[in-house]
Design an enzyme around this catalytic site. Structure first.
Site, PDB file in Angstrom:
ATOM      1  N   ASP A 151      -2.479   0.042  -7.052  1.00  0.00           N
ATOM      2  CA  ASP A 151      -1.578   0.741  -6.162  1.00  0.00           C
ATOM      3  C   ASP A 151      -0.131   0.313  -6.390  1.00  0.00           C
ATOM      4  OD1 ASP A 151      -3.678   2.074  -4.959  1.00  0.00           O
ATOM      5  OD2 ASP A 151      -4.054   0.436  -3.560  1.00  0.00           O
ATOM      6  N   VAL A 361       4.297 -10.728   0.780  1.00  0.00           N
ATOM      7  CA  VAL A 361       3.392 -10.839  -0.360  1.00  0.00           C
ATOM      8  C   VAL A 361       3.788  -9.883  -1.483  1.00  0.00           C
ATOM      9  CG1 VAL A 361       0.990 -10.704  -1.122  1.00  0.00           C
ATOM     10  CG2 VAL A 361       1.532 -11.600   1.168  1.00  0.00           C
TER      11      VAL A 361
END
Length: 471
Positions: A151, A361
């Protein structure tokens, strides 16, 4: 510097296809499409009922790769029916690995001859090829894997993987087409990751278990899926020690055997369905995911005013008095998981007040926000650190913080889904919106969630499928 033989580089590429959910009976299929399936969602009130989650997408594919290393059959039970399984199975079969998939289990065994080159047709489909480097070096002494995909949520460089393999004695060359590696025998060494990368930790685990000597890894990721993989390798005969200070010690062995394991429930999926009930004013009971995989998520929901019912069989959440705003920062485990923040963002829109989300992240994790904004979600994104201390993106232009105003009045819209988690969040927004929503790119959801269409329908959502021309 070295390169694979011309015969490898000149192999014909297979046609690019899109993964399709396994059909009944456990069979799987791929199809080349000139039209795409879209989902139509009509708000139908509170979502209520029971959902059973199976093993995680992030866990099952890694177990499939690890099973390559065992002599004899390995069986992975409680496997989800997701597109990621089929993609990984096709890669393994192309390498000469035997793979059998049924409705709940995957059986894997080494074939008679190993082809150490992952076909270029798998370029960009997911990030699994990079994890195959170590196992292929053990099985064949060389490996080629195409460029990784996944993704579009931010940079996930292969540097950590490559440097770890080089430190273990492999010759590695990175080119525009992929990664080439060669080694007579990997050697144990001392490694330290600059960031606790899940993928790099998994590469090191699967490379070190058959290496000569001892490998000591500092700064390792300790997510439940990583520990689950380590336990599977231990069942196969690996010698692994886990320490609480992000330190893993692996003593190489001469051979591994096939093993059997049962995957724990997907914590991303479990939280997503809990959020689905809360967003619509209902209550969903999630079975199959142990409480210990949801500790931080459960506490976050409780702080927002949710009432939790936790048993050995299920976890459920409701909010009879409504939800209140919160400030949440994502982090590596045991922090708030980055994959939880997409359903949380929609949940914020239905909580009273201003909520803040700080993503630490992935720098491009908020790529899905425009689709939610189109559906009426009042969200603003910023390139500064909000809701927590400065993170590694504080001096960059990355839009990694968001302020969400609730309660937002959501409306149906025609949106295209950019990735797996964004796709699920759009379904949640559509379930709480006024008017019909048309969701395109639903293959992303089916790549990562076990039968999401059927699960949502069972909770009372009015959802239907239609075919539309590809855009």
């Amino acid at each position: 510097m070295w390169f694979p033989s011309p015969s490898v580089l000149m192999r014909p590429m297979l046609p690019m296809t899109r993964p399709v959910l396994p059909v009944s009976g456990g069979e799987s299929r791929y199809a080349v499409r000139v039209s795409e399936e879209v989902w139509l969602i009509e708000p139908s009130g509170p979502l209520r009922g029971d959902v059973e989650v199976r093993g995680s997408k992030n866990g099952v594919s890694k177990h499939m790769v690890a099973a390559m290393l065992g002599i004899g059959e390995s069986t992975i039970h409680n496997a989800p029916e997701v597109g990621e399984v089929e993609i990984t199975a096709r890669m393994l079969r192309a390498l000469g690995i035997d793979v059998e998939i049924t409705s709940r289990a995957i059986t894997i065994a080494q074939g008679e001859q190993i082809n150490p080159h992952v076909p270029a047709a798998f370029t960009g489909l997911n990030r699994i090829p990079i994890l195959m480097l170590g196992p292929l070096l053990h099985l064949a002494g060389e490996a080629f894997v195409p460029l990784v995909g996944g993704d579009p949520i931010g940079r996930r460089p292969v540097d950590y993987h490559v440097e770890a393999l080089r430190a273990m004695g492999a010759e590695v060359e990175v080119s525009d087409t992929g990664v080439y590696a060669k080694a007579k025998r990997l050697r144990g060494t001392r490694l330290e990751l600059p960031y606790p990368s899940v993928g790099a930790t998994e590469t090191i685990l699967m490379s070190a278990v058959l290496a000569e000597g001892k490998t000591v890894l500092k700064g390792a990721a300790m997510e439940p899926e990583v520990v689950e993989l380590a336990l599977f390798l231990q069942r196969m005969g690996a010698r692994i020690e886990l320490s609480p200070d992000r330190r893993i010690v692996i003593e190489g062995v001469e051979r591994l055997r096939g093993a059997s394991t049962w995957l724990n429930g997907d914590r991303i999926e479990a939280f997503s369905y809990l959020a689905a009930g809360l967003i619509t004013g209902g209550e969903v009971r999630v079975h199959g995911c142990p409480q210990d995989r949801l500790v931080t998520a459960i506490t976050t929901l409780a702080r927002m005013g949710a009432e939790l019912d936790i048993t050995d069989d299920y976890v459920s959440a409701s909010a009879p008095d409504g939800l209140r705003a919160a400030a949440v920062q994502t982090d590596t485990h045991p922090g708030f998981m980055t994959d939880w923040q997409t359903p949380l963002m929609v949940l914020f829109t239905q909580a009273q007040g201003m909520s803040v989300l700080h993503e630490t992240v992935f720098e491009n994790r908020l790529v899905y926000v425009p689709a939610l904004q189109k559906m009426g979600c009042e969200i603003e994104v910023f390139d500064v650190c909000l809701g927590g201390p400065a993170c590694r993106y504080h001096d960059t232009n990355a839009k990694h913080s968001a302020v969400v105003r609730g309660v937002s009045k959501l409306r149906g819209a025609d949106v295209t889904l950019p990735d797996i988690r964004a796709g699920f969040s759009a379904v949640l927004a559509g379930a709480a919106a006024e008017g019909t929503s048309t969701l395109r790119g639903v293959h992303h959801i089916e790549r990562g969630y076990h039968r999401p269409f059927e699960q949502f329908a069972s909770l009372g959502l009015k959802i239907s499928r239609e075919n539309a021309p590809e855009r």
